[in-house]
Design a protein around this motif. Structure first.
Motif, PDB file in Angstrom:
ATOM      1  N   LEU A  87       0.844  -1.191   0.000  1.00  0.00           N
ATOM      2  CA  LEU A  87       0.000   0.000   0.000  1.00  0.00           C
ATOM      3  C   LEU A  87       0.881   1.242   0.000  1.00  0.00           C
ATOM      4  N   PRO A  88       0.539   2.269  -0.784  1.00  0.00           N
ATOM      5  CA  PRO A  88       1.325   3.515  -0.739  1.00  0.00           C
ATOM      6  C   PRO A  88       1.320   4.116   0.657  1.00  0.00           C
ATOM      7  N   ALA A  89       2.386   4.822   0.980  1.00  0.00           N
ATOM      8  CA  ALA A  89       2.533   5.372   2.332  1.00  0.00           C
ATOM      9  C   ALA A  89       1.451   6.399   2.647  1.00  0.00           C
ATOM     10  N   GLU A  90       1.009   7.155   1.656  1.00  0.00           N
ATOM     11  CA  GLU A  90       0.013   8.185   1.924  1.00  0.00           C
ATOM     12  C   GLU A  90      -1.353   7.605   2.254  1.00  0.00           C
ATOM     13  N   LEU A  91      -1.596   6.325   1.905  1.00  0.00           N
ATOM     14  CA  LEU A  91      -2.882   5.698   2.195  1.00  0.00           C
ATOM     15  C   LEU A  91      -2.865   4.876   3.481  1.00  0.00           C
ATOM     16  N   THR A  92      -1.741   4.820   4.165  1.00  0.00           N
ATOM     17  CA  THR A  92      -1.650   4.032   5.398  1.00  0.00           C
ATOM     18  C   THR A  92      -2.632   4.487   6.475  1.00  0.00           C
ATOM     19  N   PRO A  93      -2.867   5.801   6.673  1.00  0.00           N
ATOM     20  CA  PRO A  93      -3.842   6.205   7.700  1.00  0.00           C
ATOM     21  C   PRO A  93      -5.255   5.709   7.443  1.00  0.00           C
ATOM     22  N   LEU A  94      -5.548   5.252   6.241  1.00  0.00           N
ATOM     23  CA  LEU A  94      -6.901   4.780   5.940  1.00  0.00           C
ATOM     24  C   LEU A  94      -7.124   3.330   6.343  1.00  0.00           C
ATOM     25  N   VAL A  95      -6.050   2.602   6.630  1.00  0.00           N
ATOM     26  CA  VAL A  95      -6.177   1.158   6.841  1.00  0.00           C
ATOM     27  C   VAL A  95      -6.980   0.853   8.099  1.00  0.00           C
ATOM     28  N   ALA A  96      -6.575   1.427   9.228  1.00  0.00           N
ATOM     29  CA  ALA A  96      -7.243   1.112  10.498  1.00  0.00           C
ATOM     30  C   ALA A  96      -8.721   1.515  10.497  1.00  0.00           C
ATOM     31  N   PRO A  97      -9.084   2.738  10.102  1.00  0.00           N
ATOM     32  CA  PRO A  97     -10.521   3.067  10.068  1.00  0.00           C
ATOM     33  C   PRO A  97     -11.312   2.195   9.104  1.00  0.00           C
ATOM     34  N   ALA A  98     -10.715   1.862   7.966  1.00  0.00           N
ATOM     35  CA  ALA A  98     -11.433   1.023   7.002  1.00  0.00           C
ATOM     36  C   ALA A  98     -11.657  -0.381   7.547  1.00  0.00           C
ATOM     37  N   GLN A  99     -10.659  -0.934   8.233  1.00  0.00           N
ATOM     38  CA  GLN A  99     -10.826  -2.266   8.815  1.00  0.00           C
ATOM     39  C   GLN A  99     -11.879  -2.265   9.921  1.00  0.00           C
ATOM     40  N   ASN A 100     -11.831  -1.264  10.779  1.00  0.00           N
ATOM     41  CA  ASN A 100     -12.843  -1.180  11.845  1.00  0.00           C
ATOM     42  C   ASN A 100     -14.247  -1.033  11.267  1.00  0.00           C
ATOM     43  N   LEU A 101     -14.343  -0.264  10.217  1.00  0.00           N
ATOM     44  CA  LEU A 101     -15.655  -0.072   9.595  1.00  0.00           C
ATOM     45  C   LEU A 101     -16.157  -1.359   8.947  1.00  0.00           C
ATOM     46  N   SER A 102     -15.252  -2.091   8.317  1.00  0.00           N
ATOM     47  CA  SER A 102     -15.670  -3.348   7.686  1.00  0.00           C
ATOM     48  C   SER A 102     -16.099  -4.386   8.718  1.00  0.00           C
TER      49      SER A 102
ATOM     50  N   MET B 114     -20.699   4.784  12.962  1.00  0.00           N
ATOM     51  CA  MET B 114     -20.554   6.208  12.658  1.00  0.00           C
ATOM     52  C   MET B 114     -19.187   6.728  13.106  1.00  0.00           C
ATOM     53  N   LYS B 115     -18.742   6.280  14.262  1.00  0.00           N
ATOM     54  CA  LYS B 115     -17.437   6.701  14.752  1.00  0.00           C
ATOM     55  C   LYS B 115     -16.327   6.254  13.802  1.00  0.00           C
ATOM     56  N   ASN B 116     -16.391   4.991  13.386  1.00  0.00           N
ATOM     57  CA  ASN B 116     -15.375   4.486  12.458  1.00  0.00           C
ATOM     58  C   ASN B 116     -15.419   5.216  11.120  1.00  0.00           C
ATOM     59  N   ARG B 117     -16.627   5.515  10.669  1.00  0.00           N
ATOM     60  CA  ARG B 117     -16.741   6.197   9.385  1.00  0.00           C
ATOM     61  C   ARG B 117     -16.237   7.638   9.473  1.00  0.00           C
TER      62      ARG B 117
END
Length: 412
Positions: free
Chosen positions: A161-176, A231-234
């Motif tokens: 994954l590109p470094a700039e997209l790393t902050p999206l991993v944790a919220p996306a996993q929690n949301l899924s 909602m929090k995760n999103r």
């Protein structure tokens, strides 16, 4: 119904996967919270007897009881389930199919997110589940010849994954993880609400209606909590996306400035190139317009003078060594004296036997000796009348040693 062990086992045996069955059984067990320890022990014993598909219902029942107790700040069942929950979850997880295991994993994740159990109990429970997954993957590798390439997980095949997209991993996993539970809870709450408020259904007795209303309130509260968590995760995901969007907008503005600058410079260079090409074409036309007379009148360009070259042959140097050898006779190699006598030729020394007489030696020498002038004289001399040998004149003493002369005298 009075609380007895048989009553508890009867309730557990009648438990099914519907939310209504799980909620009503949980309410009855929680009503008798004074017997929390006994109820949990009977629950664990019943879970061990059930097949894998039924064990999931027992975990759902424990989830309902513990979450309701946590929400009401009642610690009786939390303390009763804590020593056995890891063992029970491991029993339900072992031997189950992938669908049941995924559902169990979601329940365990909810417990972690809501801090239902202590951190040590939660970590121990997840560690046991990880060991089961690891053992299962090892068995699969051994059964298929030890090759992992054909059975690699999708995560290992996914490019980095590109470094700039790393902050999206944790919220996306929690949301899924939270979205499926939220959707299920919403559907259940809406269904029960429609049944309870539908005017076509006759109203039940007040005690039954009160119990149903209480169960519906719990269902609505659970769905509300799941929606709030989603909602929090999103929101976290949206915040991370906004940061990435702001960063990319700044980068885009900088790139637009560079693009405009490069476009301007390109236009300047193209104009300069056209100017140079026109100048070249104008110079060629001026040359073509000259008349032949103008071309003939042009004086030729003088040739440059030839450079002086030093002679490569060195002058002759007299060889003084030759003068020392030949003296006044001149150098025969230069051809100065054609009448000069050639140098003497010396014959190779001959070997004679030790028994040969002096006369024979001299006779042999005379036969091989070349006649040559010595000291300007060419006279000859006879050594004896018997042999008639002729020898050259060797000088005043004939050049004969005393021993040889004595031998000649004795022989004569």
């Amino acid at each position: 119904m009075a609380y007895t062990n048989d009553a508890v086992l009867s309730k557990l045996s009648a438990l099914n996967e519907s939310h209504e069955s799980i909620a009503s059984t949980a309410q009855w067990i929680m009503f008798h919270r004074r017997h929390a320890a006994t109820s949990v022990q009977l629950w664990l014993a019943k879970l061990k007897e059930l097949p894998s598909s039924k064990k999931l219902n027992m975990i759902y029942l424990a989830n309902e009881v513990t979450q309701q107790s946590k929400a009401r700040h009642k610690e009786d069942f939390l303390q009763a389930f804590s020593p056995y929950i890891a063992e029970a979850t491991t029993l339900a997880y072992t031997g189950a199919n992938a669908d049941i295991q995924n559902k169990l994993r979601r329940v365990v994740d909810v417990w972690r997110d809501r801090n239902i159990f202590d951190r040590q109990i939660q970590d121990a429970m997840e560690a046991k589940l990880d060991e089961i997954d690891k053992a299962r993957s090892t068995n699969k590798v051994g059964a298929f010849g030890g090759s992992r390439s054909m059975f690699a997980s999708s995560a290992s095949l996914t490019p980095s994954l590109p470094a700039e997209l790393t902050p999206l991993v944790a919220p996306a996993q929690n949301l899924s993880k939270s979205t499926p539970n939220m959707k299920t809870a919403i559907n259940t709450a809406n269904t029960e609400f429609d049944k309870l408020v539908d005017p076509a259904n006759p109203p039940p007795a007040p005690p039954v209606q009160a119990a149903r209303l209480s169960g519906l309130l719990k269902t609505l509260a659970m769905a509300e909590n799941l929606v709030s968590e989603s909602m929090k995760n999103r929101k976290e995901l949206v915040s991370a996306l906004e940061k990435i969007l702001a960063t990319n907008k700044e980068a885009l503005a900088t790139e637009e400035v560079h693009f405009n600058e490069l476009t301007t410079r390109k236009a300047v260079i193209e104009a300069k190139k056209q100017e140079v090409e026109l100048a070249i074409l104008g110079g060629n036309n001026s040359i073509k317009e000259q008349t032949p007379g103008d071309r003939m009148s042009c004086s030729p360009v003088p040739e440059p003078e030839r450079p002086q070259v030093e002679a490569l042959t060195p002058p002759h140097v007299q060889n003084h060594h030759e003068d020392d050898i030949y003296g006044d006779l001149g150098n025969p190699q230069n051809g100065n004296d054609a009448n000069a006598a050639p140098p003497p030729v010396f014959q190779q020394e001959r070997q004679f036997p030790s028994a040969t007489s002096g006369i024979e030696i001299l006779s042999d020498l005379a036969s091989h000796y070349q006649t040559m002038p010595l000291n300007g004289s060419s006279k000859k001399r006879k050594l004896g009348t018997s042999n008639d040998e002729v020898f050259p004149d060797l000088g005043a003493d004939d050049g004969i040693d005393a021993d040889v002369a004595e031998m000649l005298r004795k022989d004569s």
